[in-house]
Design a protein around this motif. Structure first.
Motif, PDB file in Angstrom:
ATOM      1  N   THR A   2      -4.250  20.931  21.672  1.00  0.00           N
ATOM      2  CA  THR A   2      -4.687  22.295  21.400  1.00  0.00           C
ATOM      3  C   THR A   2      -3.791  22.896  20.320  1.00  0.00           C
ATOM      4  O   THR A   2      -2.580  22.914  20.460  1.00  0.00           O
ATOM      5  CB  THR A   2      -4.595  23.153  22.672  1.00  0.00           C
ATOM      6  OG1 THR A   2      -5.404  22.554  23.680  1.00  0.00           O
ATOM      7  CG2 THR A   2      -5.073  24.561  22.398  1.00  0.00           C
ATOM      8  N   PHE A   3      -4.418  23.367  19.260  1.00  0.00           N
ATOM      9  CA  PHE A   3      -3.670  23.984  18.179  1.00  0.00           C
ATOM     10  C   PHE A   3      -3.569  25.486  18.433  1.00  0.00           C
ATOM     11  O   PHE A   3      -4.444  26.102  19.027  1.00  0.00           O
ATOM     12  CB  PHE A   3      -4.331  23.714  16.830  1.00  0.00           C
ATOM     13  CG  PHE A   3      -4.313  22.262  16.443  1.00  0.00           C
ATOM     14  CD1 PHE A   3      -3.131  21.677  16.016  1.00  0.00           C
ATOM     15  CD2 PHE A   3      -5.451  21.495  16.528  1.00  0.00           C
ATOM     16  CE1 PHE A   3      -3.102  20.337  15.665  1.00  0.00           C
ATOM     17  CE2 PHE A   3      -5.431  20.157  16.174  1.00  0.00           C
ATOM     18  CZ  PHE A   3      -4.249  19.574  15.743  1.00  0.00           C
ATOM     19  N   ASP A   7       0.319  27.029  14.489  1.00  0.00           N
ATOM     20  CA  ASP A   7       0.029  25.780  13.775  1.00  0.00           C
ATOM     21  C   ASP A   7      -0.710  26.042  12.468  1.00  0.00           C
ATOM     22  O   ASP A   7      -0.691  25.215  11.563  1.00  0.00           O
ATOM     23  CB  ASP A   7      -0.804  24.841  14.652  1.00  0.00           C
ATOM     24  CG  ASP A   7      -0.058  24.368  15.878  1.00  0.00           C
ATOM     25  OD1 ASP A   7       1.140  24.059  15.779  1.00  0.00           O
ATOM     26  OD2 ASP A   7      -0.690  24.321  16.956  1.00  0.00           O
ATOM     27  N   GLN A   8      -1.369  27.180  12.393  1.00  0.00           N
ATOM     28  CA  GLN A   8      -2.128  27.533  11.190  1.00  0.00           C
ATOM     29  C   GLN A   8      -1.318  28.373  10.201  1.00  0.00           C
ATOM     30  O   GLN A   8      -1.782  28.679   9.116  1.00  0.00           O
ATOM     31  CB  GLN A   8      -3.389  28.295  11.582  1.00  0.00           C
ATOM     32  CG  GLN A   8      -4.339  27.473  12.432  1.00  0.00           C
ATOM     33  CD  GLN A   8      -5.532  28.274  12.895  1.00  0.00           C
ATOM     34  OE1 GLN A   8      -5.422  29.465  13.150  1.00  0.00           O
ATOM     35  NE2 GLN A   8      -6.659  27.620  13.001  1.00  0.00           N
ATOM     36  N   ALA A   9      -0.104  28.720  10.568  1.00  0.00           N
ATOM     37  CA  ALA A   9       0.708  29.632   9.753  1.00  0.00           C
ATOM     38  C   ALA A   9       0.915  29.120   8.335  1.00  0.00           C
ATOM     39  O   ALA A   9       0.874  29.901   7.378  1.00  0.00           O
ATOM     40  CB  ALA A   9       2.049  29.888  10.429  1.00  0.00           C
ATOM     41  N   ASP A  37      -3.771  16.118  11.758  1.00  0.00           N
ATOM     42  CA  ASP A  37      -2.540  16.775  12.205  1.00  0.00           C
ATOM     43  C   ASP A  37      -1.796  17.528  11.115  1.00  0.00           C
ATOM     44  O   ASP A  37      -0.593  17.767  11.223  1.00  0.00           O
ATOM     45  CB  ASP A  37      -1.600  15.779  12.895  1.00  0.00           C
ATOM     46  CG  ASP A  37      -2.163  15.308  14.218  1.00  0.00           C
ATOM     47  OD1 ASP A  37      -2.883  16.096  14.861  1.00  0.00           O
ATOM     48  OD2 ASP A  37      -1.896  14.169  14.609  1.00  0.00           O
ATOM     49  N   ALA A  38      -2.479  17.890  10.062  1.00  0.00           N
ATOM     50  CA  ALA A  38      -1.881  18.705   9.003  1.00  0.00           C
ATOM     51  C   ALA A  38      -2.750  19.952   8.837  1.00  0.00           C
ATOM     52  O   ALA A  38      -3.961  19.905   9.057  1.00  0.00           O
ATOM     53  CB  ALA A  38      -1.808  17.929   7.695  1.00  0.00           C
ATOM     54  N   PRO A  39      -2.150  21.077   8.442  1.00  0.00           N
ATOM     55  CA  PRO A  39      -2.949  22.280   8.246  1.00  0.00           C
ATOM     56  C   PRO A  39      -3.917  22.118   7.079  1.00  0.00           C
ATOM     57  O   PRO A  39      -3.636  21.391   6.118  1.00  0.00           O
ATOM     58  CB  PRO A  39      -1.909  23.363   7.955  1.00  0.00           C
ATOM     59  CG  PRO A  39      -0.708  22.632   7.485  1.00  0.00           C
ATOM     60  CD  PRO A  39      -0.741  21.285   8.132  1.00  0.00           C
ATOM     61  N   VAL A  87      -0.449  21.610   2.565  1.00  0.00           N
ATOM     62  CA  VAL A  87      -1.708  22.062   3.149  1.00  0.00           C
ATOM     63  C   VAL A  87      -2.866  21.374   2.422  1.00  0.00           C
ATOM     64  O   VAL A  87      -2.923  21.382   1.195  1.00  0.00           O
ATOM     65  CB  VAL A  87      -1.857  23.596   3.030  1.00  0.00           C
ATOM     66  CG1 VAL A  87      -3.214  24.063   3.549  1.00  0.00           C
ATOM     67  CG2 VAL A  87      -0.724  24.299   3.755  1.00  0.00           C
ATOM     68  N   LEU A  88      -3.778  20.777   3.188  1.00  0.00           N
ATOM     69  CA  LEU A  88      -4.972  20.203   2.591  1.00  0.00           C
ATOM     70  C   LEU A  88      -5.909  21.339   2.215  1.00  0.00           C
ATOM     71  O   LEU A  88      -6.328  22.122   3.074  1.00  0.00           O
ATOM     72  CB  LEU A  88      -5.679  19.259   3.570  1.00  0.00           C
ATOM     73  CG  LEU A  88      -7.006  18.684   3.089  1.00  0.00           C
ATOM     74  CD1 LEU A  88      -6.803  17.803   1.855  1.00  0.00           C
ATOM     75  CD2 LEU A  88      -7.692  17.915   4.201  1.00  0.00           C
ATOM     76  N   VAL A  89      -6.221  21.474   0.923  1.00  0.00           N
ATOM     77  CA  VAL A  89      -7.137  22.507   0.439  1.00  0.00           C
ATOM     78  C   VAL A  89      -8.448  21.818   0.093  1.00  0.00           C
ATOM     79  O   VAL A  89      -8.471  20.856  -0.673  1.00  0.00           O
ATOM     80  CB  VAL A  89      -6.573  23.237  -0.797  1.00  0.00           C
ATOM     81  CG1 VAL A  89      -7.578  24.254  -1.329  1.00  0.00           C
ATOM     82  CG2 VAL A  89      -5.246  23.903  -0.462  1.00  0.00           C
TER      83      VAL A  89
END
Length: 105
Positions: A2-3, A7-9, A37-39, A87-89
């Motif tokens: 659960t994120f 975790d989204q910061a 597992d990456a934002p 961050v993956l954009v």
């Protein structure tokens, strides 16, 4: 797993930083999630390939990273993915099938 909002910061901070650094970029529908597992920060535009291009240029993503694919419904999707500050954009637009006014079919 659960994120949490924490975790989204990193993705939210990137969106805020980009707003300060590039205030004239076209507004996007924003989504924040996790990918492997990456934002991740998703930028959605409606029928606006020029907006995707503006973001690509601002993020210094090579043109070769842009893709154009045809969806099952026949519409085209123009998109790119890049990692920016961890961050993956993912930016994309779905083009309508409608012919612009004044253009012959």
């Amino acid at each position: 797993m659960t994120f949490t909002l924490a975790d989204q910061a990193q993705a939210l901070a990137l969106a805020a930083r980009l707003a300060v650094l590039h205030p004239s970029l076209p507004a996007a529908g924003l989504g924040v999630s996790h990918h492997a597992d990456a934002p991740a920060l998703d930028l959605c535009f409606l029928d606006a390939p020029a907006a995707v291009e503006a973001w690509r240029e601002a993020l210094h993503v090579p043109l070769a990273e842009m893709t154009c694919t045809q969806r099952d419904d026949g519409r085209l999707t123009v998109q790119f993915e890049a990692t920016v500050d961890g961050v993956l954009v993912r930016a994309f637009t779905i083009l309508s099938n409608k012919q612009p006014e004044g253009v012959a079919a």
